[in-house]
Motif scaffolding. Sequence first.
Motif, PDB file in Angstrom:
ATOM      1  N   ARG A   1      -1.052   6.258  -3.886  1.00  0.00           N
ATOM      2  CA  ARG A   1      -1.555   4.884  -3.843  1.00  0.00           C
ATOM      3  C   ARG A   1      -2.445   4.585  -5.054  1.00  0.00           C
ATOM      4  NH1 ARG A   1      -2.191   6.152   1.717  1.00  0.00           N
ATOM      5  NH2 ARG A   1      -4.395   6.642   1.352  1.00  0.00           N
ATOM      6  N   GLY A   2      -2.819   5.606  -5.775  1.00  0.00           N
ATOM      7  CA  GLY A   2      -3.678   5.394  -6.932  1.00  0.00           C
ATOM      8  C   GLY A   2      -2.876   5.064  -8.177  1.00  0.00           C
ATOM      9  N   ARG A   3      -1.923   4.189  -8.052  1.00  0.00           N
ATOM     10  CA  ARG A   3      -1.074   3.798  -9.177  1.00  0.00           C
ATOM     11  C   ARG A   3      -1.746   2.676  -9.965  1.00  0.00           C
ATOM     12  NH1 ARG A   3       4.205   4.483 -10.322  1.00  0.00           N
ATOM     13  NH2 ARG A   3       4.574   5.425  -8.286  1.00  0.00           N
ATOM     14  N   VAL A   4      -1.701   2.771 -11.295  1.00  0.00           N
ATOM     15  CA  VAL A   4      -2.234   1.737 -12.181  1.00  0.00           C
ATOM     16  C   VAL A   4      -1.076   1.179 -12.987  1.00  0.00           C
ATOM     17  CG1 VAL A   4      -3.838   1.228 -14.044  1.00  0.00           C
ATOM     18  CG2 VAL A   4      -4.430   2.941 -12.328  1.00  0.00           C
ATOM     19  N   GLY A   5      -0.804  -0.103 -12.836  1.00  0.00           N
ATOM     20  CA  GLY A   5       0.342  -0.686 -13.501  1.00  0.00           C
ATOM     21  C   GLY A   5       1.623  -0.245 -12.835  1.00  0.00           C
ATOM     22  N   GLN A   6       2.736  -0.494 -13.519  1.00  0.00           N
ATOM     23  CA  GLN A   6       4.024  -0.134 -12.945  1.00  0.00           C
ATOM     24  C   GLN A   6       4.331   1.347 -13.103  1.00  0.00           C
ATOM     25  OE1 GLN A   6       6.869  -2.698 -14.824  1.00  0.00           O
ATOM     26  NE2 GLN A   6       6.160  -4.533 -13.786  1.00  0.00           N
ATOM     27  N   ASP A   7       3.907   1.938 -14.230  1.00  0.00           N
ATOM     28  CA  ASP A   7       4.278   3.320 -14.510  1.00  0.00           C
ATOM     29  C   ASP A   7       3.078   4.248 -14.639  1.00  0.00           C
ATOM     30  OD1 ASP A   7       7.011   2.602 -14.657  1.00  0.00           O
ATOM     31  OD2 ASP A   7       6.694   1.876 -16.706  1.00  0.00           O
ATOM     32  N   GLY A   8       1.858   3.743 -14.447  1.00  0.00           N
ATOM     33  CA  GLY A   8       0.675   4.592 -14.517  1.00  0.00           C
ATOM     34  C   GLY A   8       0.479   5.344 -13.212  1.00  0.00           C
ATOM     35  N   GLY A   9      -0.520   6.197 -13.188  1.00  0.00           N
ATOM     36  CA  GLY A   9      -0.779   6.919 -11.947  1.00  0.00           C
ATOM     37  C   GLY A   9      -1.746   8.064 -12.158  1.00  0.00           C
ATOM     38  N   ILE A  10      -1.742   8.985 -11.148  1.00  0.00           N
ATOM     39  CA  ILE A  10      -2.687  10.106 -11.103  1.00  0.00           C
ATOM     40  C   ILE A  10      -1.927  11.424 -11.186  1.00  0.00           C
ATOM     41  CG2 ILE A  10      -4.481  11.221  -9.736  1.00  0.00           C
ATOM     42  CD1 ILE A  10      -5.294   8.499 -10.735  1.00  0.00           C
ATOM     43  N   LEU A  11      -2.508  12.375 -11.915  1.00  0.00           N
ATOM     44  CA  LEU A  11      -2.003  13.742 -11.955  1.00  0.00           C
ATOM     45  C   LEU A  11      -3.136  14.687 -11.577  1.00  0.00           C
ATOM     46  CD1 LEU A  11      -0.001  13.798 -15.325  1.00  0.00           C
ATOM     47  CD2 LEU A  11       0.957  13.794 -13.018  1.00  0.00           C
ATOM     48  N   VAL A  12      -2.847  15.671 -10.737  1.00  0.00           N
ATOM     49  CA  VAL A  12      -3.792  16.757 -10.454  1.00  0.00           C
ATOM     50  C   VAL A  12      -3.179  18.018 -11.032  1.00  0.00           C
ATOM     51  CG1 VAL A  12      -5.041  18.033  -8.702  1.00  0.00           C
ATOM     52  CG2 VAL A  12      -4.567  15.596  -8.355  1.00  0.00           C
ATOM     53  N   VAL A  13      -3.892  18.632 -11.977  1.00  0.00           N
ATOM     54  CA  VAL A  13      -3.329  19.748 -12.738  1.00  0.00           C
ATOM     55  C   VAL A  13      -4.163  21.005 -12.490  1.00  0.00           C
ATOM     56  CG1 VAL A  13      -2.669  20.551 -15.039  1.00  0.00           C
ATOM     57  CG2 VAL A  13      -2.561  18.109 -14.486  1.00  0.00           C
TER      58      VAL A  13
END
Length: 528
Positions: A187-199
């Motif tokens: 749900r933490g999407r920013v824009g159409q193709d942005g988002g979150i990564l946990v590395v």
Amino acid sequence: MNFRKPANSLVVRLLVMGLLMAIVGTATSYIQLSRFLREDLTQSVAVQQTALAAYVARDVDNYLGERLSFLERLAATLPPERLAQPERLRAWLQERSTLSPVFPLGLKVADATGKRLDGDGQLVTDGSEYMAAREGRSALGRPQAAPSGHSVLPMAVPVRNAAGQVTALLLGTADLSADGLLDHLQRGRVGQDGGILVVSPRDRIFVASTDVSMSLTPTPPEGVNLLHDRAMTGFRGSGTTRNAKGIDEISAIASVPNSGWFVVARVPVAQALAPVGRMQTFILQQRAPAVISVLVVIGLIMAWLLRPLLRAADQADRMTRGELALAPLRVVRNDEIGHLTQAFNRLLAKLLDNQQALAHLAHHDTLTDLPNRKLLDERLQQALLRARRHAHQVAVLYLDLDGFKTLNDTFGHEAGDKALREIAHRLQALVRQTDTVARIGGDEFVLLAADFAEAPEQGALTLAQRCIDAIAQPLQLAHSETVIGVSIGIALGNGNETPQDLLAAADKAMYRAKQSGRSSYAMTPASS
């Protein structure tokens, strides 16, 4: 005025200049505003992404810390005697799991060799979490996929005796999918193709991602994403980078302390800076009508301002082609164009004066200001036409001064010129306004007379005698008096002769008068 080449038109040049200025101004605004807005938006998005990454990192850290803390509390309260009682130990663990279901996949207790103390079975002991717990540290394992398809995370804490020695290991497996952590990230999407990564830099995998297909996949090799490479070595902050798919992104990186992981909040540059594109489109769409409107207004104003100049130029052009008579141009306004028109009018007046002076010089003798031979021929031609029309006669008196050469040699040319001017003045005083006195040579004069009140022959003879008497008067030259005479030849015409015939006849008569004696006259008909 019509211009064959539009480039020669001042209005066209001004409009082109205005268009170029508008284009340069628009391009400058376009570039400067785009650069400013791009930098400002990049900074703003970076701040937002940093805040988002920090928020998600705290959330993930709290999630992991809560489970590790729960395991540590269980390990601290685990009765030592239960380690030797598998059934009672299993019941004790089941009771705690029911009271706080943070590990829905269950809890396990094993010894240092991996043998389960809560039941039968042997655990895999090569996991990082197992080895860390055996050394007395609480630790997280490597995230992995469960047979159910969920993402799970094993954890382990040491169980110590009263002396602080590690006597067993307490293990729990968190179901990341069932707990909703991944849903939260998605749900933490920013824009159409942005988002979150946990590395996880230790395991070099993506623990979780807004893009589900990236979860539990290896991180890209070094050199593919430079900002990712820096994050793997400890960099925390924000920057612009190009990801493994070749897409430019604005990324922010925040740490998850309990796990050594980091969170990346990312958004494509194209989407983050979409307002820049809209602003650029707005500038082009709004400036184009504005530029056209301004150019139209400038064109109308220039046409109004230059209208008097164009009209004056057209009139002057027609004057040069002879279509209009030379005349002053009308001054419409008292401005630069009016000043130019006035200057043209002054130049035209001077030109007309010069033309009149040239015309006068072309028809008059420069010394005496009497008509010359050219003007005499014109007037004689007109007089003959009138004589033929009205049946009158015309008298031509050809005068040649006697002794003028001696006077000129004795007193000098200046005295001779003075004598000629004086004689011209005397001759003009004898004739009527309708008659003509002309100088056609050095000391030769011609009198043209017509419309005598008495008989033409007698009138011509009387006029000749008056000329002889007037010229015979002494001349004041060089402080002394001198007297010269004149020989006169007279020819009469009725309009059937040419000017040349009449002058030739009068010239012959003058030579006869000279031969008969000075200061005399002779008459010869034009036909003789």
